[in-house]
Design a protein around this motif. Structure first.
Motif: not given
Length: 75
Positions: A28-43
């Motif tokens: 809610a404060l705008g801090k990045e908490v998760k970063h996921v690389i998309i490798t296919s249509e479903y991740t």
């Protein structure tokens, strides 16, 4: 809303463009908490380390925003 895991579905008109796409989750404060690389249509997105609440997300490719929204995590 999701408890432990969720499946992210990213649809492209040109599926070969999915490379180098990322799903970024912010608190809610705008801090990045998760970063996921998309490798296919479903991740798969796991809750690991995230408290219950509403989070904002962006889908990015080469610093361009392809989509954005919110997701709720529940107990």
């Amino acid at each position: 809303p999701f408890n432990n895991t969720a499946i992210i579905q990213i649809k492209y008109n040109q599926p070969e463009l999915i490379d180098d796409t990322t799903f970024v989750l912010y608190d809610a404060l705008g801090k990045e908490v998760k970063h996921v690389i998309i490798t296919s249509e479903y991740t798969k997105l796991t809750r690991e380390g995230l408290s219950s609440g509403t989070y904002l997300f962006k889908v990015l490719k080469e610093n361009s925003i392809l989509g954005k929204g919110a997701v709720s995590i529940v107990e």
